[in-house]
Scaffold this motif. Structure first.
Motif, PDB file in Angstrom:
ATOM      1  N   VAL A  81       1.263  -1.396  -0.161  1.00  0.00           N
ATOM      2  CA  VAL A  81       0.156   0.157   0.061  1.00  0.00           C
ATOM      3  C   VAL A  81       0.639   1.270   0.151  1.00  0.00           C
ATOM      4  CG1 VAL A  81      -1.940   1.462   0.913  1.00  0.00           C
ATOM      5  CG2 VAL A  81      -2.171  -1.457   1.227  1.00  0.00           C
ATOM      6  N   ALA A  82       0.690   2.720  -1.138  1.00  0.00           N
ATOM      7  CA  ALA A  82       0.829   3.170  -0.754  1.00  0.00           C
ATOM      8  C   ALA A  82       0.727   4.364  -1.550  1.00  0.00           C
ATOM      9  CB  ALA A  82       2.459   3.072  -1.962  1.00  0.00           C
ATOM     10  N   VAL A  83       1.017   6.332  -1.204  1.00  0.00           N
ATOM     11  CA  VAL A  83      -0.320   6.783  -1.606  1.00  0.00           C
ATOM     12  C   VAL A  83       1.077   7.829  -2.159  1.00  0.00           C
ATOM     13  CG1 VAL A  83      -1.648   8.568  -0.996  1.00  0.00           C
ATOM     14  CG2 VAL A  83      -1.650   6.491  -0.043  1.00  0.00           C
ATOM     15  N   GLU A  84       1.627   8.556  -3.249  1.00  0.00           N
ATOM     16  CA  GLU A  84       2.083   9.850  -3.544  1.00  0.00           C
ATOM     17  C   GLU A  84       1.762  10.695  -2.166  1.00  0.00           C
ATOM     18  OE1 GLU A  84       4.049  11.417  -7.091  1.00  0.00           O
ATOM     19  OE2 GLU A  84       2.532  12.525  -6.807  1.00  0.00           O
ATOM     20  N   PRO A  85       3.477  11.405  -1.583  1.00  0.00           N
ATOM     21  CA  PRO A  85       3.110  11.557  -0.350  1.00  0.00           C
ATOM     22  C   PRO A  85       2.451  13.388  -0.883  1.00  0.00           C
ATOM     23  CG  PRO A  85       5.320  11.785  -1.439  1.00  0.00           C
ATOM     24  CD  PRO A  85       4.737  10.811  -1.452  1.00  0.00           C
ATOM     25  N   GLU A  86       2.560  13.936  -1.852  1.00  0.00           N
ATOM     26  CA  GLU A  86       2.152  15.143  -1.568  1.00  0.00           C
ATOM     27  C   GLU A  86       0.028  15.075  -2.077  1.00  0.00           C
ATOM     28  OE1 GLU A  86       5.184  15.393  -3.286  1.00  0.00           O
ATOM     29  OE2 GLU A  86       4.701  13.903  -3.607  1.00  0.00           O
ATOM     30  N   ARG A  87      -0.256  13.403  -2.247  1.00  0.00           N
ATOM     31  CA  ARG A  87      -1.818  13.199  -2.067  1.00  0.00           C
ATOM     32  C   ARG A  87      -2.570  12.391  -1.213  1.00  0.00           C
ATOM     33  NH1 ARG A  87      -2.096  12.491  -8.439  1.00  0.00           N
ATOM     34  NH2 ARG A  87       0.514  11.508  -8.377  1.00  0.00           N
ATOM     35  N   ARG A  88      -0.953  12.424  -0.205  1.00  0.00           N
ATOM     36  CA  ARG A  88      -1.517  11.799   1.169  1.00  0.00           C
ATOM     37  C   ARG A  88      -3.131  12.603   2.145  1.00  0.00           C
ATOM     38  NH1 ARG A  88       3.858   9.573   3.108  1.00  0.00           N
ATOM     39  NH2 ARG A  88       4.324   8.122   1.642  1.00  0.00           N
ATOM     40  N   GLY A  89      -3.849  11.858   2.257  1.00  0.00           N
ATOM     41  CA  GLY A  89      -4.913  12.660   3.659  1.00  0.00           C
ATOM     42  C   GLY A  89      -5.881  13.224   2.510  1.00  0.00           C
ATOM     43  N   SER A  90      -6.586  12.396   1.111  1.00  0.00           N
ATOM     44  CA  SER A  90      -7.538  13.287   0.277  1.00  0.00           C
ATOM     45  C   SER A  90      -8.152  12.130  -0.144  1.00  0.00           C
ATOM     46  CB  SER A  90      -6.831  13.476  -1.411  1.00  0.00           C
ATOM     47  OG  SER A  90      -5.014  14.575  -1.141  1.00  0.00           O
ATOM     48  N   GLY A  91      -8.090  10.949   1.299  1.00  0.00           N
ATOM     49  CA  GLY A  91      -9.528   9.794   0.713  1.00  0.00           C
ATOM     50  C   GLY A  91      -9.256   9.076  -0.100  1.00  0.00           C
ATOM     51  N   HIS A  92      -7.657   8.665  -0.818  1.00  0.00           N
ATOM     52  CA  HIS A  92      -7.460   8.193  -1.832  1.00  0.00           C
ATOM     53  C   HIS A  92      -7.923   6.431  -1.152  1.00  0.00           C
ATOM     54  CE1 HIS A  92      -6.427  11.763  -3.999  1.00  0.00           C
ATOM     55  NE2 HIS A  92      -6.198  10.727  -5.199  1.00  0.00           N
ATOM     56  N   LEU A  93      -6.596   6.579  -0.426  1.00  0.00           N
ATOM     57  CA  LEU A  93      -6.989   4.925   0.196  1.00  0.00           C
ATOM     58  C   LEU A  93      -8.309   4.156   0.273  1.00  0.00           C
ATOM     59  CD1 LEU A  93      -4.376   3.939   0.640  1.00  0.00           C
ATOM     60  CD2 LEU A  93      -4.447   4.214   2.839  1.00  0.00           C
ATOM     61  N   ALA A  94      -8.922   4.959   1.514  1.00  0.00           N
ATOM     62  CA  ALA A  94     -10.425   4.670   1.385  1.00  0.00           C
ATOM     63  C   ALA A  94     -10.841   4.342   0.180  1.00  0.00           C
ATOM     64  CB  ALA A  94     -11.237   5.690   1.375  1.00  0.00           C
ATOM     65  N   ARG A  95     -11.118   5.181  -0.770  1.00  0.00           N
ATOM     66  CA  ARG A  95     -11.151   4.408  -2.216  1.00  0.00           C
ATOM     67  C   ARG A  95     -10.664   2.910  -2.699  1.00  0.00           C
ATOM     68  NH1 ARG A  95     -11.247  10.551  -2.824  1.00  0.00           N
ATOM     69  NH2 ARG A  95     -12.896  11.305  -1.808  1.00  0.00           N
ATOM     70  N   LEU A  96      -9.171   3.408  -2.555  1.00  0.00           N
ATOM     71  CA  LEU A  96      -8.872   2.118  -2.970  1.00  0.00           C
ATOM     72  C   LEU A  96      -9.790   1.205  -2.619  1.00  0.00           C
ATOM     73  CD1 LEU A  96      -6.426   2.402  -5.553  1.00  0.00           C
ATOM     74  CD2 LEU A  96      -4.890   2.060  -3.491  1.00  0.00           C
ATOM     75  N   PHE A  97      -8.765   0.974  -0.507  1.00  0.00           N
ATOM     76  CA  PHE A  97      -9.844  -0.092  -0.381  1.00  0.00           C
ATOM     77  C   PHE A  97     -10.828  -0.601  -0.757  1.00  0.00           C
ATOM     78  CE2 PHE A  97      -5.701   0.142   2.122  1.00  0.00           C
ATOM     79  CZ  PHE A  97      -5.734  -1.075   2.525  1.00  0.00           C
TER      80      PHE A  97
END
Length: 401
Positions: A81-97
């Motif tokens: 699991v990885a999120v680009e640092p500039e885009r962390r906290g933008s809800g990408h992870l929840a959508r991805l999971f």
């Protein structure tokens, strides 16, 4: 812009590999992009979240079975699991999971597990820590004081012994909660590769010629005890004398090797034969679990609590929220969905959060402790039965992914 979440294609591999390298570190030569043949043969289910600037987040899913309550349970293991640092906290992870776990359910997975870098991130997604996979350092000089085994000897294994090694692991894993079954790729390996990965695999054999334990080990470099470390991937014993025999064999290296670094979890019975536990944890890897399908996970389990009947509800998680009644008949658990609104259920039945459901299912916490932690509310009349239904097996995991 709402990101696009989809399966990774081979043309995405350069960005997928780059983002993984940023998150987990890369060799000096840089990350290696797999060939199309390697990628197609991997069997991974890879997902990405894309926005106007390209790939923002990624993860990988391994489909395998793991042992819980005496059964091999379809499991979606999440890794990378990885999120680009500039885009962390933008809800990408929840959508991805959300997308990856929806697909996992469709494919029949009823559990999901992962090794977190930060457990708090995944608690919000319904995962909870149920155990830990640890590398533990054991001074080899202490192994010389292990009592001599009665009727068990050791010998070096070869490819002809592969089935015996697999059988020992299966017998051990089937009476635990959590171990990967090693029946599917990438955890299943051909015999030739399995043995090629180690300096040696040592068998413990009883007087009847039955294999009752094994240890897979790499000798390590050097011959100065103060600095030389031997790595033990598995030390699995089905009897105390098998454990004694394996530990004592490893201890014969003590004049040239100072430490055995053993991959382990919990307090394994094999450790109970040691004269002391003067060990140290070199590295700890917490293991988290999320239930994906309540009926699929909790139904069909063997139980001695014949006649038990427990109404309960699950709140606050997409795909899990609802009310059920669990009964035990003919030695097996059965679930029936009830027409009760979850928001009203706490008046008449215990209500679990998704994290509490994971802990209860794994047998990692009692109902009383779930209440202390805020993961179980409602009437406590059924707490003793809820605890008994899922307790009784130690939590172990021996494969990192």
């Amino acid at each position: 812009m709402t990101p696009t979440v989809r399966r990774i294609e081979y043309t995405d591999q350069p960005d997928y590999t780059r983002l993984g390298g940023e998150a987990f570190g890369v060799p000096a030569a840089g990350p290696t992009v797999p060939t199309s043949e390697e990628w197609a043969a991997s069997g991974f289910r890879e997902w990405g979240a894309f926005d106007d600037d390209g790939l923002a987040a990624r993860l990988r899913v391994y489909g395998f079975t793991s042992w819980f309550h005496g059964e091999r349970v379809p499991t979606a293991g999440v890794a990378g699991v990885a999120v680009e640092p500039e885009r962390r906290g933008s809800g990408h992870l929840a959508r991805l999971f959300g997308a990856a776990l929806d697909e996992a359910r469709e494919q029949g997975d009823v559990l999901s597990t992962l090794f977190p870098s930060a457990p708090g991130i995944y608690r919000r997604l319904g995962y909870e820590v149920i155990g830990s996979f640890d590398d533990v350092d054991v001074p080899l000089q202490n192994l010389n004081r292990v009592s001599a085994p009665a009727g068990v000897t050791t010998r070096r294994a070869g490819t002809a012994d592969f089935d015996a090694v697999v059988a020992v692991h299966r017998r051990w894993a089937a009476v635990q909660n959590g171990p990967v079954s090693r029946a599917e790729k990438p955890f299943w390996t051909p015999p030739e590769k399995f043995f090629a990965d180690y300096t040696g695999v040592t068998l413990a054999v009883d007087a009847a010629g039955e294999t009752v334990g094994f240890a897979s080990w790499n000798r390590g470099e050097g011959y100065t005890p103060a600095t030389t470390v031997m790595e033990i991937d598995d030390l699995i014993a089905l009897t105390p004398d098998a454990a004694r025999a394996l530990w004592r064999t490893l201890g014969t290296f003590s004049t040239v090797v100072g430490t055995a670094r053993v991959a382990t979890s919990g307090l394994d019975p094999a450790w109970l034969v040691l004269p002391d536990l003067s060990t140290s944890v070199h590295a700890a890897h917490p293991y988290m679990l999320r239930v994906l399908d309540v009926a699929g996970a909790l139904g069909g389990l063997s139980s001695v609590l014949e006649g038990a009947r427990v109404p309960f509800a699950v709140r606050g998680a997409a795909g899990l929220a609802g009310a059920w009644t669990l009964t035990v008949s003919d030695g097996v658990t059965h679930l029936e969905r009830d027409a009760v609104a979850v928001e009203d259920a706490h008046h008449e039945r215990p209500v679990l959060g998704p994290n509490g459901l994971a802990l209860l299912y794994a047998g990692a916490q009692s109902a009383a402790n779930l209440r202390i932690g805020g993961h179980l509310t409602g009437p406590a009349d059924h707490d003793a039965v809820l605890t008994a239904l899922f307790a009784g097996r130690q939590l172990h995991v021996r494969d990192y992914f």
